[in-house]
Design a protein around this motif. Structure first.
Motif, PDB file in Angstrom:
ATOM      1  N   LEU A 114       0.808  -1.216   0.000  1.00 19.64           N
ATOM      2  CA  LEU A 114       0.000   0.000   0.000  1.00 19.64           C
ATOM      3  C   LEU A 114       0.844   1.271   0.000  1.00 19.64           C
ATOM      4  N   TYR A 115       2.133   1.137   0.169  1.00 16.01           N
ATOM      5  CA  TYR A 115       3.054   2.256   0.000  1.00 16.01           C
ATOM      6  C   TYR A 115       4.416   1.682  -0.360  1.00 16.01           C
ATOM      7  N   ASP A 116       5.401   2.539  -0.557  1.00 15.94           N
ATOM      8  CA  ASP A 116       6.676   2.083  -1.121  1.00 15.94           C
ATOM      9  C   ASP A 116       7.778   1.883  -0.089  1.00 15.94           C
ATOM     10  N   SER A 177      24.328  -4.657  -0.485  1.00 17.81           N
ATOM     11  CA  SER A 177      23.687  -3.381  -0.197  1.00 17.81           C
ATOM     12  C   SER A 177      24.463  -2.217  -0.809  1.00 17.81           C
ATOM     13  N   LEU A 178      25.775  -2.254  -0.728  1.00 16.15           N
ATOM     14  CA  LEU A 178      26.579  -1.178  -1.314  1.00 16.15           C
ATOM     15  C   LEU A 178      26.354  -1.095  -2.819  1.00 16.15           C
ATOM     16  N   LYS A 179      26.212  -2.237  -3.474  1.00 11.23           N
ATOM     17  CA  LYS A 179      25.985  -2.236  -4.918  1.00 11.23           C
ATOM     18  C   LYS A 179      24.543  -1.861  -5.255  1.00 11.23           C
ATOM     19  N   ARG A 180      23.586  -2.453  -4.549  1.00 15.68           N
ATOM     20  CA  ARG A 180      22.168  -2.319  -4.917  1.00 15.68           C
ATOM     21  C   ARG A 180      21.530  -1.069  -4.334  1.00 15.68           C
ATOM     22  N   ASP A 181      21.822  -0.768  -3.067  1.00 19.49           N
ATOM     23  CA  ASP A 181      21.175   0.359  -2.395  1.00 19.49           C
ATOM     24  C   ASP A 181      21.902   1.678  -2.613  1.00 19.49           C
ATOM     25  N   PHE A 182      23.239   1.599  -2.730  1.00 25.90           N
ATOM     26  CA  PHE A 182      24.036   2.825  -2.843  1.00 25.90           C
ATOM     27  C   PHE A 182      24.692   2.980  -4.216  1.00 25.90           C
ATOM     28  N   ARG A 183      24.479   1.995  -5.099  1.00 23.70           N
ATOM     29  CA  ARG A 183      24.952   2.030  -6.485  1.00 23.70           C
ATOM     30  C   ARG A 183      26.455   2.250  -6.575  1.00 23.70           C
ATOM     31  N   ILE A 184      27.197   1.528  -5.748  1.00 20.73           N
ATOM     32  CA  ILE A 184      28.658   1.532  -5.813  1.00 20.73           C
ATOM     33  C   ILE A 184      29.066   0.280  -6.589  1.00 20.73           C
ATOM     34  N   PHE A 268      16.204  -7.426   3.955  1.00 21.43           N
ATOM     35  CA  PHE A 268      14.755  -7.531   3.844  1.00 21.43           C
ATOM     36  C   PHE A 268      14.332  -7.130   2.428  1.00 21.43           C
ATOM     37  N   PRO A 269      13.144  -7.553   1.974  1.00 23.28           N
ATOM     38  CA  PRO A 269      12.669  -7.109   0.664  1.00 23.28           C
ATOM     39  C   PRO A 269      12.156  -5.674   0.668  1.00 23.28           C
ATOM     40  N   PHE A 270      12.046  -5.054   1.855  1.00 20.64           N
ATOM     41  CA  PHE A 270      11.480  -3.715   1.951  1.00 20.64           C
ATOM     42  C   PHE A 270      12.540  -2.702   2.381  1.00 20.64           C
ATOM     43  N   VAL A 271      12.317  -1.442   2.015  1.00 17.18           N
ATOM     44  CA  VAL A 271      13.197  -0.350   2.433  1.00 17.18           C
ATOM     45  C   VAL A 271      12.646   0.258   3.715  1.00 17.18           C
ATOM     46  N   ARG A 306      14.642   3.926  -5.301  1.00 16.26           N
ATOM     47  CA  ARG A 306      14.934   4.152  -6.717  1.00 16.26           C
ATOM     48  C   ARG A 306      16.146   3.349  -7.166  1.00 16.26           C
ATOM     49  N   ASN A 307      17.195   3.322  -6.324  1.00 14.19           N
ATOM     50  CA  ASN A 307      18.398   2.573  -6.683  1.00 14.19           C
ATOM     51  C   ASN A 307      18.103   1.096  -6.860  1.00 14.19           C
ATOM     52  N   ARG A 308      17.308   0.537  -5.944  1.00  9.96           N
ATOM     53  CA  ARG A 308      16.965  -0.879  -6.059  1.00  9.96           C
ATOM     54  C   ARG A 308      16.155  -1.148  -7.325  1.00  9.96           C
ATOM     55  N   THR A 309      15.233  -0.251  -7.633  1.00  2.70           N
ATOM     56  CA  THR A 309      14.415  -0.426  -8.825  1.00  2.70           C
ATOM     57  C   THR A 309      15.281  -0.427 -10.077  1.00  2.70           C
ATOM     58  N   HIS A 310      16.188   0.531 -10.172  1.00  3.65           N
ATOM     59  CA  HIS A 310      17.063   0.616 -11.339  1.00  3.65           C
ATOM     60  C   HIS A 310      18.035  -0.551 -11.404  1.00  3.65           C
ATOM     61  N   TYR A 311      18.500  -1.004 -10.240  1.00  6.31           N
ATOM     62  CA  TYR A 311      19.442  -2.128 -10.193  1.00  6.31           C
ATOM     63  C   TYR A 311      18.756  -3.432 -10.587  1.00  6.31           C
ATOM     64  N   ASP A 312      17.504  -3.615 -10.140  1.00  7.35           N
ATOM     65  CA  ASP A 312      16.813  -4.884 -10.348  1.00  7.35           C
ATOM     66  C   ASP A 312      16.201  -5.016 -11.741  1.00  7.35           C
ATOM     67  N   GLU A 313      15.880  -3.891 -12.377  1.00  3.88           N
ATOM     68  CA  GLU A 313      15.182  -3.955 -13.662  1.00  3.88           C
ATOM     69  C   GLU A 313      15.938  -4.768 -14.715  1.00  3.88           C
ATOM     70  N   PRO A 314      17.238  -4.534 -14.925  1.00  3.16           N
ATOM     71  CA  PRO A 314      17.941  -5.338 -15.937  1.00  3.16           C
ATOM     72  C   PRO A 314      18.002  -6.819 -15.587  1.00  3.16           C
ATOM     73  N   LEU A 315      18.047  -7.136 -14.283  1.00  6.51           N
ATOM     74  CA  LEU A 315      18.113  -8.527 -13.859  1.00  6.51           C
ATOM     75  C   LEU A 315      16.782  -9.237 -14.085  1.00  6.51           C
ATOM     76  N   ALA A 316      15.683  -8.463 -13.970  1.00  5.27           N
ATOM     77  CA  ALA A 316      14.358  -9.051 -14.190  1.00  5.27           C
ATOM     78  C   ALA A 316      14.068  -9.242 -15.673  1.00  5.27           C
ATOM     79  N   ASN A 317      14.724  -8.436 -16.516  1.00  2.00           N
ATOM     80  CA  ASN A 317      14.503  -8.512 -17.963  1.00  2.00           C
ATOM     81  C   ASN A 317      15.850  -8.600 -18.681  1.00  2.00           C
TER      82      ASN A 317
END
Length: 358
Positions: A114-116, A177-184, A268-271, A306-317
């Motif tokens: 119900l929220y992000d 987390s450093l790669k996915r959450d902080f885009r390092i 966790f799967p949530f932020v 946002r970082n997780r969304t951008h990181y995960d999108e290529p992996l999902a497709n």
């Protein structure tokens, strides 16, 4: 990701602390509503009491469920109806229960999508150490990020709770987390020693763990004694630091981060983020609480989402294969990587010149 503002849930924390003050102050700036759609999980009567007592003018709109949140307003979701007496600066069972109810409702809504993201206003921790906890607490501000291998354990129990397997797991969580959450892209991790001087635990537990994660392609270095590490400003050469216990990580973090620290648990799967301070009962109701850390917790939650969304999108497709597994397909030769090229940095290359997968 669809083109809409991120929905940020914020729990009100201990109702006798500074939770409502920093929430209302944070949203005095109408620009915050351009950044996100806030949903305060709390109680409208208690919020109004705080607003009047502190002479704040931040407006909010009362809703009964998260789906009704208006994108251009500060939404106040009523999580319980019973009366709770506000006693600034005095933690009570009632104020702690009010915090618990708000968090419980927020977590239910989070699981239902119900929220992000969720931002928690400060509470008095009732955390019971779990030796099987698979998450990782990270404290961060600007360019410093310190994670804790153990959390809220009595110092006498720390050494016995640290194993090579646990440290490998925590290093992997921090690396991800450093790669996915902080885009390092290629993070460097420093691992602190348990003892003031390298001893048995370092030799038998920490160093073998470092060898394991190194073999897995993670850049983890150490163990560094904490006094030498921070005394010589070595933290500036690393993207993340893994401390062995609370004080070893908290003391330098609070010194380096000052008033803008944020905490989160990864794994966790949530932020979920929270300001790196307690309910500050000593200043509750005085109107002097600084909302900066809460703002930074909100900013961080949005950035990480946002970082997780951008990181995960290529992996999902993933991209389709560039050639078919057919010897007669002409494109195969064009895109194939020759085995000898794959091993060009090795001492010896394979003797034949066949293409990969042939």
């Amino acid at each position: 990701m669809e083109n809409r503002k991120i929905r940020v849930a914020i729990t009100h924390g201990d109702t006798n602390g500074i939770g409502y003050e920093i929430i209302l102050k944070a949203f005095e700036d109408s620009g915050m509503l351009d950044l996100c759609t806030p949903i305060i999980y709390g109680n409208p009567k208690i919020a109004t009491y705080h607003r009047n007592a502190l002479q704040l003018e931040t407006p909010f709109s009362i809703i009964s469920k998260a789906e009704d949140a208006h994108p251009d307003k500060l939404n106040m979701l009523a999580t319980f109806d019973n009366e709770v007496k506000v006693e600034f600066g005095s933690p009570t069972p009632e104020s702690a229960e009010a915090a618990r109810k708000a968090l419980q409702r927020a977590k239910e809504d989070l699981k239902n999508g119900l929220y992000d993201v969720l931002v928690q206003a400060p509470v008095v921790s009732s955390h019971t150490p779990d030796p099987n906890d698979k998450s990782l607490l990270i404290m961060f501000a600007d360019d410093i990020r310190i994670a804790l291998a153990t959390n809220r354990l009595p110092i006498k129990d720390v050494a016995s709770s640290i194993t090579s397997d646990k440290l490998v797991e925590k290093c992997r969580l921090l690396h991800t987390s450093l790669k996915r959450d902080f885009r390092i892209n290629n993070p460097r991790i420093a691992v602190l020693a348990l003892n003031p001087q390298l001893g048995t635990e370092e030799e038998n537990i920490i160093i073998p763990a470092l060898k394991t994660v190194e073999d897995a392609g993670i850049q983890a270095y150490g163990p560094f004694t904490a006094d030498d590490f921070f005394g010589n400003d070595l933290q500036n050469g690393f993207d993340g630091i893994l401390a062995m216990y609370d004080d070893q990580g908290n003391v330098p973090f609070k010194t380096l981060a000052r008033e803008y620290g944020v905490k989160m648990k990864t794994g966790f799967p949530f932020v979920i983020t929270t300001p790196d301070h307690d309910p500050c009962f000593d200043i509750a109701g005085k109107g002097i609480a600084d909302p900066a850390s809460l703002r930074h917790a909100i900013y961080a939650a949005i950035d990480i989402f946002r970082n997780r969304t951008h990181y995960d999108e290529p992996l999902a497709n993933p991209l389709p294969k560039l050639y078919h597994e057919k010897r007669e397909d002409g494109d195969k030769a064009r895109f194939a990587v020759k085995a000898k090229d794959m091993f060009k940095h090795e001492d010896k290359a394979p003797q034949d010149d066949k293409t990969e997968n042939e």
